[in-house]
Write a protein that holds these residues in place. Structure first.
Motif, short mmCIF file in Angstrom:
data_model
loop_
_atom_site.label_atom_id
_atom_site.label_comp_id
_atom_site.label_asym_id
_atom_site.label_seq_id
_atom_site.Cartn_x
_atom_site.Cartn_y
_atom_site.Cartn_z
N MET A 1 0.99 -1.23 -0.09
CA MET A 1 0.04 -0.11 0.08
C MET A 1 0.72 1.34 0.00
N ALA A 2 1.96 1.35 0.77
CA ALA A 2 2.81 2.41 0.81
C ALA A 2 3.44 2.94 -0.51
N VAL A 3 3.73 1.49 -1.34
CA VAL A 3 4.45 1.76 -2.70
C VAL A 3 3.20 2.38 -3.72
N ILE A 4 2.21 2.03 -3.44
CA ILE A 4 0.96 2.53 -4.41
C ILE A 4 0.55 3.93 -3.96
N VAL A 5 0.54 4.34 -2.59
CA VAL A 5 0.26 5.53 -2.27
C VAL A 5 1.60 6.50 -2.66
N GLY A 6 3.02 6.00 -2.59
CA GLY A 6 4.02 7.09 -2.90
C GLY A 6 4.06 7.28 -4.43
N LEU A 7 3.58 6.16 -5.32
CA LEU A 7 3.59 6.24 -6.87
C LEU A 7 2.53 7.45 -7.08
N GLU A 8 1.34 7.50 -6.38
CA GLU A 8 0.35 8.62 -6.47
C GLU A 8 0.74 9.71 -6.24
N PHE A 9 1.44 9.82 -5.15
CA PHE A 9 1.75 11.16 -4.80
C PHE A 9 3.02 11.71 -5.71
N LEU A 10 3.60 10.92 -6.49
CA LEU A 10 4.67 11.26 -7.52
C LEU A 10 4.03 12.01 -8.57
N PHE A 11 2.53 11.71 -8.73
CA PHE A 11 2.03 12.11 -9.92
C PHE A 11 1.04 13.27 -9.52
N ILE A 12 0.86 13.50 -8.64
CA ILE A 12 -0.33 14.49 -8.22
C ILE A 12 0.44 15.54 -7.65
N ASP A 13 -0.44 16.83 -7.68
CA ASP A 13 0.26 18.07 -7.19
C ASP A 13 -0.69 18.31 -5.77
N SER A 14 -1.87 17.90 -5.83
CA SER A 14 -2.64 17.94 -4.91
C SER A 14 -4.12 17.30 -4.90
N ALA A 15 -4.88 16.99 -3.88
CA ALA A 15 -6.15 16.06 -3.85
C ALA A 15 -7.05 16.93 -3.01
N THR A 16 -8.21 16.92 -3.42
CA THR A 16 -9.48 17.32 -2.78
C THR A 16 -10.18 16.52 -2.15
N ILE A 17 -10.23 16.55 -0.78
CA ILE A 17 -11.09 15.44 0.13
C ILE A 17 -12.48 16.28 0.45
N TYR A 18 -13.50 15.54 0.21
CA TYR A 18 -14.61 16.30 0.45
C TYR A 18 -15.09 15.61 1.67
N GLN A 19 -15.67 16.50 2.65
CA GLN A 19 -16.18 15.94 4.05
C GLN A 19 -17.63 16.03 3.90
N GLY A 20 -18.38 15.17 4.58
CA GLY A 20 -19.70 15.28 4.63
C GLY A 20 -20.57 14.54 3.58
N GLU A 21 -21.76 14.52 3.64
CA GLU A 21 -22.67 13.67 2.58
C GLU A 21 -22.85 14.57 1.49
N PRO A 22 -22.89 14.03 0.28
CA PRO A 22 -23.12 14.73 -0.89
C PRO A 22 -24.50 15.07 -0.88
#
Length: 79
Positions: free
Chosen positions: A1-22
């Motif tokens: 899991m750490a390898v996958i998340v590390g690879l994802e972090f190499l490709f993204i600049d930011s991620a938007t995390i939505y809180q609450g119910e849509p």
């Protein structure tokens, strides 16, 4: 899991995390609107991808070598 998340972090600049119910299903799919009431932007630090990748790879290599070390220990004379 750490390898996958590390690879994802190499490709993204930011991620938007939505809180609450849509509000509804359409607002979650619609790219022009926010799918939830509040959002948090996560920007990984520069060291995060490399730390996660190295920790994950070390864990994989260590896990791979455990059976080899155990077999060598079981075959050693005098035990």
């Amino acid at each position: 899991m750490a390898v996958i998340v590390g690879l994802e972090f190499l490709f993204i600049d930011s991620a938007t995390i939505y809180q609450g119910e849509p509000a509804n299903a359409v607002s979650f799919v619609d790219p022009t609107g926010a799918p939830a009431n509040s959002a948090k932007v996560f920007r990984p630090k520069e060291w995060m991808p490399w730390s996660l990748l190295s920790g994950g790879i070390i864990t994989i290599v260590y896990t791979y070598l455990i059976p080899v070390r155990y077999a060598r220990w079981r075959q050693s004379p005098g035990q």
